[in-house]
Design a protein around this motif. Structure first.
Motif, PDB file in Angstrom:
ATOM      1  N   LYS A 168     -18.138  -4.956 -21.960  1.00 36.33           N
ATOM      2  CA  LYS A 168     -18.682  -4.524 -23.444  1.00 36.33           C
ATOM      3  C   LYS A 168     -17.865  -5.809 -24.274  1.00 36.33           C
ATOM      4  CE  LYS A 168     -18.596   0.671 -23.272  1.00 36.33           C
ATOM      5  NZ  LYS A 168     -20.221   0.353 -24.494  1.00 36.33           N
ATOM      6  N   MET A 169     -16.986  -6.148 -24.283  1.00 35.39           N
ATOM      7  CA  MET A 169     -15.846  -7.621 -25.011  1.00 35.39           C
ATOM      8  C   MET A 169     -16.612  -8.888 -24.461  1.00 35.39           C
ATOM      9  SD  MET A 169     -13.622  -6.110 -26.572  1.00 35.39           S
ATOM     10  CE  MET A 169     -13.047  -7.273 -27.229  1.00 35.39           C
ATOM     11  N   GLN A 170     -17.604  -8.972 -23.815  1.00 39.95           N
ATOM     12  CA  GLN A 170     -18.367 -10.161 -23.731  1.00 39.95           C
ATOM     13  C   GLN A 170     -19.122 -10.236 -24.464  1.00 39.95           C
ATOM     14  OE1 GLN A 170     -16.900 -12.649 -21.191  1.00 39.95           O
ATOM     15  NE2 GLN A 170     -15.136 -11.177 -20.855  1.00 39.95           N
ATOM     16  N   GLU A 171     -19.792  -8.718 -24.584  1.00 37.34           N
ATOM     17  CA  GLU A 171     -20.786  -9.077 -25.708  1.00 37.34           C
ATOM     18  C   GLU A 171     -20.483  -9.370 -27.163  1.00 37.34           C
ATOM     19  OE1 GLU A 171     -22.566  -4.686 -25.209  1.00 37.34           O
ATOM     20  OE2 GLU A 171     -23.445  -5.691 -22.294  1.00 37.34           O
ATOM     21  N   VAL A 172     -18.921  -8.797 -27.188  1.00 34.07           N
ATOM     22  CA  VAL A 172     -18.202  -8.727 -28.767  1.00 34.07           C
ATOM     23  C   VAL A 172     -18.433 -10.427 -28.645  1.00 34.07           C
ATOM     24  CG1 VAL A 172     -16.485  -8.415 -30.116  1.00 34.07           C
ATOM     25  CG2 VAL A 172     -17.587  -6.562 -28.818  1.00 34.07           C
ATOM     26  N   TYR A 173     -17.518 -11.570 -27.781  1.00 29.29           N
ATOM     27  CA  TYR A 173     -18.186 -12.453 -28.029  1.00 29.29           C
ATOM     28  C   TYR A 173     -18.538 -13.309 -28.237  1.00 29.29           C
ATOM     29  CZ  TYR A 173     -12.956 -11.280 -25.663  1.00 29.29           C
ATOM     30  OH  TYR A 173     -12.071 -10.594 -25.443  1.00 29.29           O
ATOM     31  N   ASP A 174     -19.852 -12.539 -27.500  1.00 32.63           N
ATOM     32  CA  ASP A 174     -21.174 -13.422 -28.213  1.00 32.63           C
ATOM     33  C   ASP A 174     -21.919 -13.134 -29.540  1.00 32.63           C
ATOM     34  OD1 ASP A 174     -21.962 -14.876 -25.312  1.00 32.63           O
ATOM     35  OD2 ASP A 174     -22.481 -12.211 -24.551  1.00 32.63           O
ATOM     36  N   VAL A 175     -21.623 -12.209 -30.110  1.00 26.26           N
ATOM     37  CA  VAL A 175     -22.247 -11.657 -31.399  1.00 26.26           C
ATOM     38  C   VAL A 175     -20.732 -12.752 -32.357  1.00 26.26           C
ATOM     39  CG1 VAL A 175     -22.548  -9.965 -33.004  1.00 26.26           C
ATOM     40  CG2 VAL A 175     -23.224  -9.617 -30.651  1.00 26.26           C
ATOM     41  N   ILE A 176     -19.459 -12.622 -32.131  1.00 24.63           N
ATOM     42  CA  ILE A 176     -18.631 -13.276 -32.984  1.00 24.63           C
ATOM     43  C   ILE A 176     -19.075 -15.361 -33.004  1.00 24.63           C
ATOM     44  CG2 ILE A 176     -15.787 -14.725 -32.411  1.00 24.63           C
ATOM     45  CD1 ILE A 176     -15.091 -11.803 -31.538  1.00 24.63           C
ATOM     46  N   VAL A 177     -19.215 -15.694 -32.114  1.00 24.69           N
ATOM     47  CA  VAL A 177     -19.783 -17.129 -31.315  1.00 24.69           C
ATOM     48  C   VAL A 177     -21.204 -17.140 -32.518  1.00 24.69           C
ATOM     49  CG1 VAL A 177     -20.545 -19.171 -29.977  1.00 24.69           C
ATOM     50  CG2 VAL A 177     -18.389 -17.344 -29.702  1.00 24.69           C
ATOM     51  N   ARG A 178     -22.269 -16.591 -32.355  1.00 25.87           N
ATOM     52  CA  ARG A 178     -22.871 -16.459 -33.311  1.00 25.87           C
ATOM     53  C   ARG A 178     -23.346 -16.439 -34.743  1.00 25.87           C
ATOM     54  NH1 ARG A 178     -27.758 -16.659 -29.606  1.00 25.87           N
ATOM     55  NH2 ARG A 178     -27.240 -15.493 -27.687  1.00 25.87           N
ATOM     56  N   ALA A 179     -21.974 -14.736 -34.932  1.00 23.76           N
ATOM     57  CA  ALA A 179     -21.852 -15.297 -36.523  1.00 23.76           C
ATOM     58  C   ALA A 179     -21.230 -16.230 -37.116  1.00 23.76           C
ATOM     59  CB  ALA A 179     -21.289 -13.666 -36.669  1.00 23.76           C
ATOM     60  N   ALA A 180     -20.650 -16.880 -36.720  1.00 27.03           N
ATOM     61  CA  ALA A 180     -19.768 -17.810 -36.750  1.00 27.03           C
ATOM     62  C   ALA A 180     -20.713 -19.429 -36.739  1.00 27.03           C
ATOM     63  CB  ALA A 180     -18.179 -18.793 -35.934  1.00 27.03           C
ATOM     64  N   ALA A 181     -21.280 -19.603 -35.883  1.00 24.78           N
ATOM     65  CA  ALA A 181     -22.529 -20.379 -35.813  1.00 24.78           C
ATOM     66  C   ALA A 181     -23.172 -20.488 -36.961  1.00 24.78           C
ATOM     67  CB  ALA A 181     -23.581 -20.740 -34.213  1.00 24.78           C
ATOM     68  N   CYS A 182     -23.428 -19.482 -38.200  1.00 25.59           N
ATOM     69  CA  CYS A 182     -24.429 -19.005 -39.743  1.00 25.59           C
ATOM     70  C   CYS A 182     -23.370 -18.645 -40.284  1.00 25.59           C
ATOM     71  CB  CYS A 182     -25.552 -17.787 -38.941  1.00 25.59           C
ATOM     72  SG  CYS A 182     -24.817 -16.663 -38.703  1.00 25.59           S
ATOM     73  N   ALA A 183     -24.031 -18.670 -42.130  1.00 25.27           N
ATOM     74  CA  ALA A 183     -23.373 -18.561 -42.832  1.00 25.27           C
ATOM     75  C   ALA A 183     -23.446 -16.497 -43.611  1.00 25.27           C
ATOM     76  CB  ALA A 183     -23.578 -18.994 -44.474  1.00 25.27           C
ATOM     77  N   ASP A 184     -24.333 -15.693 -42.858  1.00 24.55           N
ATOM     78  CA  ASP A 184     -24.417 -15.057 -43.110  1.00 24.55           C
ATOM     79  C   ASP A 184     -23.504 -13.468 -43.505  1.00 24.55           C
ATOM     80  OD1 ASP A 184     -26.906 -15.116 -43.481  1.00 24.55           O
ATOM     81  OD2 ASP A 184     -27.359 -15.180 -41.587  1.00 24.55           O
ATOM     82  N   SER A 185     -23.290 -12.838 -44.598  1.00 24.52           N
ATOM     83  CA  SER A 185     -22.943 -11.376 -43.725  1.00 24.52           C
ATOM     84  C   SER A 185     -22.433 -10.890 -42.557  1.00 24.52           C
ATOM     85  CB  SER A 185     -22.808 -10.537 -45.497  1.00 24.52           C
ATOM     86  OG  SER A 185     -22.821 -11.704 -46.516  1.00 24.52           O
ATOM     87  N   VAL A 186     -21.212 -10.238 -42.892  1.00 21.44           N
ATOM     88  CA  VAL A 186     -20.948  -9.483 -41.491  1.00 21.44           C
ATOM     89  C   VAL A 186     -19.986  -7.958 -41.861  1.00 21.44           C
ATOM     90  CG1 VAL A 186     -19.716  -9.921 -39.014  1.00 21.44           C
ATOM     91  CG2 VAL A 186     -20.716 -11.729 -40.018  1.00 21.44           C
ATOM     92  N   VAL A 187     -20.548  -7.147 -40.626  1.00 21.87           N
ATOM     93  CA  VAL A 187     -20.083  -6.165 -40.784  1.00 21.87           C
ATOM     94  C   VAL A 187     -19.596  -5.341 -39.452  1.00 21.87           C
ATOM     95  CG1 VAL A 187     -20.484  -3.636 -41.195  1.00 21.87           C
ATOM     96  CG2 VAL A 187     -21.580  -5.387 -43.108  1.00 21.87           C
ATOM     97  N   ILE A 188     -18.065  -5.569 -39.314  1.00 23.77           N
ATOM     98  CA  ILE A 188     -18.072  -4.442 -38.715  1.00 23.77           C
ATOM     99  C   ILE A 188     -17.791  -3.405 -38.556  1.00 23.77           C
ATOM    100  CG2 ILE A 188     -15.266  -5.399 -36.889  1.00 23.77           C
ATOM    101  CD1 ILE A 188     -15.414  -7.785 -38.228  1.00 23.77           C
TER     102      ILE A 188
END
Length: 476
Positions: A168-188
């Motif tokens: 589950k945390m590996q999946e969170v890391y993947d989303v963090i990396v993808r979110a960091a590579a773009c400029a869109d808004s994020v909801v946690i």
């Protein structure tokens, strides 16, 4: 009004001489019909160029390609199907201007079925081609950035200050990396104590905005009357006590990331004004008509279901859709207990304790694994602090849905002495009882407002208003 685009067409014979060259061809190639009709491909020697010239290649490629496909034979006799030929290529006209052309050519036959030449239709697709190449470059850049971020993560059980090796945390890391590579808004999304701010900071620190400010704002801790002032600032003289200009959050976060924790607590009025600023419409400090602009990225967090808040009318749908671009769901600790040992060793190390998870007594390890962890990682940290101090496990958690216990001194404080019911008006007595009851529940729940509100049977927002009314906010 629709813009009319002329169709460029020309025709050539088997002798490679141009028969037809319309006006659109003249505009597209820079070659006049007078110069090219009746000539063969040798005319180009009079116009030496380092790069192929559009008219040369169009005529030459059409001619050679058709001879290669059809020759001069009757397609009926040679079993050749007279299909059209199409291609897209780079050219340059006489003005040195680059062009990407799509051309569709078809053979021309005489009455006996023999090829006598070809007709070609040209279309300028330069803009489309350039857009495609720009998108390709952008995609390659994002992929390169993504690969760089992935390689910088190092050991997969730790990313920035986030600890966890579970799937589950590996999946969170993947989303963090993808979110960091773009400029869109994020909801946690996540329960209290799971580390939503750590995730928000990891997104910021891994993004192109990492050298700009990261500004966390607890939306639930700001009085509704102060929201606009805190976010937008004010000018001198805007209200009583405004002796100087004050910059707001949006000014301080210029170029960086604004982390809105408990975003569901923002008032509807504030959502409208903040939405305008997010979408580039600017904002005005309190008491000023000047419109200011700020470049920032929104990362929001909530332990509420934000769509439920929309349906209940507490969150504007346009504000929700503007924020809800990239969702990040953080699992509670009870769903990733395989991370307990890593987390415990991490906290022991930061507390400068010689303890390690593997050397704890078996009964304590079993108790840690069997516990439900309603307070998540934050509660684990507190439990381990007490363990170091007291050398025993103390979870200090009420049973699920247990009613709050009201200490006897609260009741006696109201009915005894000067504060007895006979000495106080009813409204004052009720108010005092309410304050003491809220204080008691907050103490029992360790000032976790969501849990306290649940035990009191009221909404979190109602609890916040009552805390404000009783002057309890300042004690936090």
């Amino acid at each position: 009004m629709l813009k009319y685009t002329p169709i460029a067409q020309f025709a050539i014979g088997l002798d490679h001489r141009v028969k037809v060259w319309n006006r659109a061809c003249e505009v597209l190639t820079g070659v006049s019909a007078e110069d090219i009709i009746g000539t063969d491909h040798q005319w180009k020697i009079f116009y030496p160029r380092k790069r192929p010239i559009l008219a040369d290649l169009v005529v030459e490629q059409d001619y050679n390609k058709f001879l290669e496909i059809y020759g001069t034979k009757n397609p009926a006799e040679s079993n050749i199907v007279p299909n059209a030929w199409e291609a897209t290529d780079y050219f340059e006209n006489f003005n040195g201007k680059p062009r990407y052309l799509y051309f569709l050519a078809a053979p021309v036959f005489d009455h006996e079925g023999n090829i006598t030449g070809a007709v070609t239709t040209l279309q300028d697709v330069t803009l489309r081609k350039m857009q495609e190449e720009a998108m390709k470059r952008e995609s390659e850049q994002l992929q390169q950035q993504y690969s760089l971020l992935r390689s910088s993560m190092g050991e997969r059980f730790k990313f920035c200050n986030i600890i966890g090796k579970s799937q589950k945390m590996q999946e969170v890391y993947d989303v963090i990396v993808r979110a960091a590579a773009c400029a869109d808004s994020v909801v946690i999304h996540g329960e209290s104590g799971v580390g939503k701010e750590l995730v928000a900071r990891a997104i910021h620190d891994s993004s192109e905005r990492k050298n700009a400010p990261f500004l966390p704002v607890n939306c639930g801790a700001i009085s509704e009357s102060l929201l606009e002032n805190e976010f937008f600032g004010h000018v001198k003289g805007a209200f009583t006590g405004a002796y100087n200009d004050k910059e707001g959050f949006l000014s301080h976060v210029q170029g960086g990331t604004l982390f809105l924790d408990e975003v569901g607590e923002l008032s509807l009025n504030m959502q409208v004004k903040l939405l305008r600023a997010i979408e580039g419409g600017g904002y005005s400090p309190v008491g000023s008509n000047e419109v200011l602009y700020s470049d920032f990225r929104i990362v929001a967090a909530s332990n509420l279901n934000l769509w439920d808040e929309v349906t209940k009318g507490r969150l504007r749908s346009d504000f929700f859709y503007r924020l809800y671009v990239i969702p990040v769901d953080i699992p509670p600790l009870r769903e990733r207990k395989e991370d307990l040992a890593l987390l415990a060793d991490h906290f022991f190390s930061h507390m400068e304790s010689p303890l390690h998870f593997d050397i704890l007594p078996g009964k304590d390890i079993k108790a840690l694994y069997n516990y439900h962890w309603p307070g998540n990682v934050r509660e684990l940290q507190n439990v381990l602090r007490r363990y170091i101090a007291l050398n025993s496990l103390d979870f200090m958690t009420l049973p699920e849905n247990a009613p709050p216990e009201i200490p006897p001194e609260i009741l006696s404080g109201i009915i005894d002495g000067r504060d007895s019911a006979t000495d106080l008006p009813l409204t004052d007595a009720v108010g005092r009882f309410e304050k003491q009851l809220i204080l008691s529940v907050l103490h029992i729940t360790r000032w976790h407002r969501e849990t306290a509100a649940t035990k009191l049977g009221i909404s979190r927002r109602t609890l916040y208003r009552k805390m404000m009314a009783h002057g309890l906010i300042s004690t936090l």
